[in-house]
Design a protein around this motif. Structure first.
Motif, PDB file in Angstrom:
ATOM      1  N   GLY A  55     -69.651 -28.499 -50.998  1.00  0.00           N
ATOM      2  CA  GLY A  55     -68.963 -29.752 -50.715  1.00  0.00           C
ATOM      3  C   GLY A  55     -67.905 -29.687 -49.638  1.00  0.00           C
ATOM      4  O   GLY A  55     -67.334 -30.729 -49.271  1.00  0.00           O
ATOM      5  N   ILE A  56     -67.590 -28.511 -49.109  1.00  0.00           N
ATOM      6  CA  ILE A  56     -66.631 -28.400 -48.009  1.00  0.00           C
ATOM      7  C   ILE A  56     -67.425 -28.487 -46.705  1.00  0.00           C
ATOM      8  O   ILE A  56     -68.374 -27.733 -46.499  1.00  0.00           O
ATOM      9  N   SER A  57     -67.040 -29.403 -45.839  1.00  0.00           N
ATOM     10  CA  SER A  57     -67.852 -29.690 -44.665  1.00  0.00           C
ATOM     11  C   SER A  57     -67.942 -28.479 -43.732  1.00  0.00           C
ATOM     12  O   SER A  57     -66.975 -27.733 -43.560  1.00  0.00           O
ATOM     13  N   GLU A  58     -69.116 -28.323 -43.151  1.00  0.00           N
ATOM     14  CA  GLU A  58     -69.320 -27.227 -42.200  1.00  0.00           C
ATOM     15  C   GLU A  58     -68.436 -27.415 -40.974  1.00  0.00           C
ATOM     16  O   GLU A  58     -67.974 -26.442 -40.373  1.00  0.00           O
ATOM     17  N   SER A  59     -68.138 -28.676 -40.619  1.00  0.00           N
ATOM     18  CA  SER A  59     -67.277 -28.929 -39.460  1.00  0.00           C
ATOM     19  C   SER A  59     -65.854 -28.429 -39.712  1.00  0.00           C
ATOM     20  O   SER A  59     -65.208 -27.865 -38.809  1.00  0.00           O
ATOM     21  N   LEU A  60     -65.346 -28.598 -40.943  1.00  0.00           N
ATOM     22  CA  LEU A  60     -64.010 -28.084 -41.265  1.00  0.00           C
ATOM     23  C   LEU A  60     -64.014 -26.558 -41.267  1.00  0.00           C
ATOM     24  O   LEU A  60     -63.100 -25.927 -40.707  1.00  0.00           O
ATOM     25  N   MET A  61     -65.016 -25.951 -41.859  1.00  0.00           N
ATOM     26  CA  MET A  61     -65.103 -24.497 -41.877  1.00  0.00           C
ATOM     27  C   MET A  61     -65.159 -23.940 -40.453  1.00  0.00           C
ATOM     28  O   MET A  61     -64.529 -22.931 -40.135  1.00  0.00           O
ATOM     29  N   ARG A  62     -65.900 -24.636 -39.586  1.00  0.00           N
ATOM     30  CA  ARG A  62     -66.021 -24.201 -38.195  1.00  0.00           C
ATOM     31  C   ARG A  62     -64.693 -24.365 -37.449  1.00  0.00           C
ATOM     32  O   ARG A  62     -64.302 -23.496 -36.666  1.00  0.00           O
ATOM     33  N   LYS A  63     -63.988 -25.473 -37.706  1.00  0.00           N
ATOM     34  CA  LYS A  63     -62.715 -25.704 -37.019  1.00  0.00           C
ATOM     35  C   LYS A  63     -61.685 -24.657 -37.414  1.00  0.00           C
ATOM     36  O   LYS A  63     -60.900 -24.194 -36.576  1.00  0.00           O
ATOM     37  N   VAL A  64     -61.668 -24.266 -38.683  1.00  0.00           N
ATOM     38  CA  VAL A  64     -60.765 -23.210 -39.136  1.00  0.00           C
ATOM     39  C   VAL A  64     -61.013 -21.931 -38.342  1.00  0.00           C
ATOM     40  O   VAL A  64     -60.088 -21.263 -37.876  1.00  0.00           O
ATOM     41  N   LYS A  65     -62.286 -21.596 -38.152  1.00  0.00           N
ATOM     42  CA  LYS A  65     -62.624 -20.375 -37.406  1.00  0.00           C
ATOM     43  C   LYS A  65     -62.291 -20.512 -35.925  1.00  0.00           C
ATOM     44  O   LYS A  65     -61.796 -19.564 -35.302  1.00  0.00           O
ATOM     45  N   GLU A  66     -62.540 -21.692 -35.363  1.00  0.00           N
ATOM     46  CA  GLU A  66     -62.252 -21.902 -33.940  1.00  0.00           C
ATOM     47  C   GLU A  66     -60.764 -21.769 -33.645  1.00  0.00           C
ATOM     48  O   GLU A  66     -60.365 -21.115 -32.671  1.00  0.00           O
ATOM     49  N   MET A  67     -59.922 -22.373 -34.480  1.00  0.00           N
ATOM     50  CA  MET A  67     -58.477 -22.282 -34.261  1.00  0.00           C
ATOM     51  C   MET A  67     -57.976 -20.861 -34.484  1.00  0.00           C
ATOM     52  O   MET A  67     -57.060 -20.402 -33.810  1.00  0.00           O
ATOM     53  N   THR A  68     -58.580 -20.178 -35.416  1.00  0.00           N
ATOM     54  CA  THR A  68     -58.217 -18.786 -35.664  1.00  0.00           C
ATOM     55  C   THR A  68     -58.574 -17.916 -34.461  1.00  0.00           C
ATOM     56  O   THR A  68     -57.788 -17.065 -34.024  1.00  0.00           O
ATOM     57  N   HIS A  69     -59.759 -18.116 -33.913  1.00  0.00           N
ATOM     58  CA  HIS A  69     -60.160 -17.356 -32.720  1.00  0.00           C
ATOM     59  C   HIS A  69     -59.179 -17.589 -31.581  1.00  0.00           C
ATOM     60  O   HIS A  69     -58.813 -16.662 -30.854  1.00  0.00           O
ATOM     61  N   ARG A  70     -58.755 -18.864 -31.415  1.00  0.00           N
ATOM     62  CA  ARG A  70     -57.810 -19.182 -30.339  1.00  0.00           C
ATOM     63  C   ARG A  70     -56.497 -18.411 -30.511  1.00  0.00           C
ATOM     64  O   ARG A  70     -55.913 -17.941 -29.546  1.00  0.00           O
ATOM     65  N   PHE A  71     -56.045 -18.303 -31.761  1.00  0.00           N
ATOM     66  CA  PHE A  71     -54.811 -17.559 -31.998  1.00  0.00           C
ATOM     67  C   PHE A  71     -54.974 -16.089 -31.628  1.00  0.00           C
ATOM     68  O   PHE A  71     -54.136 -15.515 -30.930  1.00  0.00           O
ATOM     69  N   PHE A  72     -56.047 -15.464 -32.078  1.00  0.00           N
ATOM     70  CA  PHE A  72     -56.226 -14.036 -31.816  1.00  0.00           C
ATOM     71  C   PHE A  72     -56.477 -13.735 -30.341  1.00  0.00           C
ATOM     72  O   PHE A  72     -56.310 -12.596 -29.904  1.00  0.00           O
ATOM     73  N   GLU A  73     -56.858 -14.757 -29.569  1.00  0.00           N
ATOM     74  CA  GLU A  73     -57.048 -14.565 -28.126  1.00  0.00           C
ATOM     75  C   GLU A  73     -55.745 -14.685 -27.339  1.00  0.00           C
ATOM     76  O   GLU A  73     -55.717 -14.406 -26.141  1.00  0.00           O
ATOM     77  N   LEU A  74     -54.660 -15.084 -28.003  1.00  0.00           N
ATOM     78  CA  LEU A  74     -53.365 -15.196 -27.335  1.00  0.00           C
ATOM     79  C   LEU A  74     -52.861 -13.832 -26.898  1.00  0.00           C
ATOM     80  O   LEU A  74     -53.230 -12.803 -27.471  1.00  0.00           O
ATOM     81  N   PRO A  75     -51.973 -13.802 -25.878  1.00  0.00           N
ATOM     82  CA  PRO A  75     -51.336 -12.531 -25.508  1.00  0.00           C
ATOM     83  C   PRO A  75     -50.587 -11.946 -26.706  1.00  0.00           C
ATOM     84  O   PRO A  75     -50.070 -12.676 -27.559  1.00  0.00           O
ATOM     85  N   TYR A  76     -50.531 -10.635 -26.736  1.00  0.00           N
ATOM     86  CA  TYR A  76     -49.901  -9.927 -27.843  1.00  0.00           C
ATOM     87  C   TYR A  76     -48.475 -10.419 -28.088  1.00  0.00           C
ATOM     88  O   TYR A  76     -48.045 -10.607 -29.234  1.00  0.00           O
ATOM     89  N   GLU A  77     -47.716 -10.674 -27.022  1.00  0.00           N
ATOM     90  CA  GLU A  77     -46.322 -11.101 -27.157  1.00  0.00           C
ATOM     91  C   GLU A  77     -46.220 -12.447 -27.876  1.00  0.00           C
ATOM     92  O   GLU A  77     -45.264 -12.702 -28.616  1.00  0.00           O
ATOM     93  N   GLU A  78     -47.212 -13.319 -27.650  1.00  0.00           N
ATOM     94  CA  GLU A  78     -47.209 -14.616 -28.324  1.00  0.00           C
ATOM     95  C   GLU A  78     -47.460 -14.453 -29.817  1.00  0.00           C
ATOM     96  O   GLU A  78     -46.807 -15.096 -30.649  1.00  0.00           O
TER      97      GLU A  78
END
Length: 324
Positions: A55-78
């Motif tokens: 019952g949890i939408s695949e779009s929400l699960m995907r967005k959680v992963k996308e935002m997480t990937h964006r964070f880990f791609e930030l420079p180390y100092e950030e």
């Protein structure tokens, strides 16, 4: 998905259970009874299974992963702007090499989050984890997304536990009330960097210290491995839109050892559902009566979940100060 795909772990469609989740007589429904049978088999045989129809939408699960990937791609100092420290209640970003499992260094980075609570709520034991969760600079967007996701995962976990309670021969509500009615959830947002060698340990072999875990894997990477009853490591190949669910140490105790918390690891070539923080966890009377002679594993007589959790956290980050 390829037609020759053969997962090593059971796949359970829990939608019939969700339809009847608030009905105390849910076991009378044939669909629920079949889900319960599959949950029992999965928990006895391996302690891990895929959950679909949740019952949890695949779009929400995907967005959680996308935002997480964006964070880990930030420079180390950030990323270090929300650095994990003991003073922050062990909440926030941990860089690669900070996490240890069974005394060995893991090759991953993560954001660690815990349920927030009022200062002093859990006494001296809880002081270790007092603090506010730390989020990236776009905190309102990220925090709003994660708050929604955590609530949905908590509700889902509660309903899965109702099925597991039925599988053990109890009522749907054996794991609620004083024991699990006020769950102390933990969420680890984990990134496993690419490597240029084989079989790098992203996270060493361990069992989970809570009650139930939900894992939202990347769709394009197979890294999670589970140790089956034969002693072999089998891969949990991602199934888009599914969660991997596994039972933890607290469910092993509550079920009087009928269900075993299973060793798993991550090899490089991911909201949790937890017990009440201050609950005294011991085998439930109903399951001690039903399974008095189960000798499959040694089950502790009792443990305070918060003390167990804090001990695990402090052991995991024993060398944190060296990396400050």
């Amino acid at each position: 998905m390829a037609t020759n795909f053969k997962p090593h772990l059971p796949i359970i469609d829990i939608s019939p259970l969700l339809v009847k989740c608030d009905d105390p007589d849910m076991m009378d429904d044939t669909g629920v009874a079949e889900v319960v049978r599959k949950l029992d088999r999965a928990c006895r045989d391996v302690g891990f299974f895929y959950v679909i129809g949740h019952g949890i939408s695949e779009s929400l699960m995907r967005k959680v992963k996308e935002m997480t990937h964006r964070f880990f791609e930030l420079p180390y100092e950030e990323k270090l702007k929300i650095k994990i420290t003991p003073a922050a209640g062990y909440r926030g970003y941990q860089k690669i090499g900070v996490n240890y499992t069974s005394g060995k260094q893991d090759f991953h980075e993560a954001i660690d989050c815990y349920r927030e609570f009022k200062q002093g709520k859990y006494g001296e034991t809880g002081k270790v984890l007092e603090g506010l969760n730390q989020w990236p600079d776009n905190s309102q967007e990220y925090k709003g997304l994660m708050d929604e996701y955590i609530k949905l995962c908590t509700d889902l976990s509660r309903n899965i536990l109702r099925g597991i309670s039925l599988a053990l021969g109890g009522s749907p509500y054996e794991f609620e009330g004083e024991m699990v009615g006020d769950p102390f959830w933990v969420m680890r947002i984990i990134g496993y960097p690419g490597v240029n060698q084989e079989n790098v340990i992203g996270c060493g072999a361990h069992t989970d210290y809570g009650l139930l875990t939900l894992i939202n894997q990347d769709d394009d990477k197979t890294a999670l491995q589970v140790k089956n009853l034969a002693g072999d490591w089998v891969s949990a190949i991602p199934i888009p839109g599914s969660f991997i669910c596994n039972i933890g140490d607290m469910l092993k105790i509550l079920s009087n050892g009928v269900y075993e918390s299973t060793l798993h690891r991550v090899i490089n070539n991911a909201p949790l559902y937890r017990t009440n923080f201050d609950a005294m966890v011991e085998p439930l009377e109903i399951f001690k009566e039903k399974y008095p002679g189960d000798k499959r594993s040694q089950v502790p007589k009792r443990v305070v979940y918060g003390e167990h959790l804090v001990n695990k956290v402090q052991t995991t980050f024993a060398k944190l100060l060296e990396y400050s």
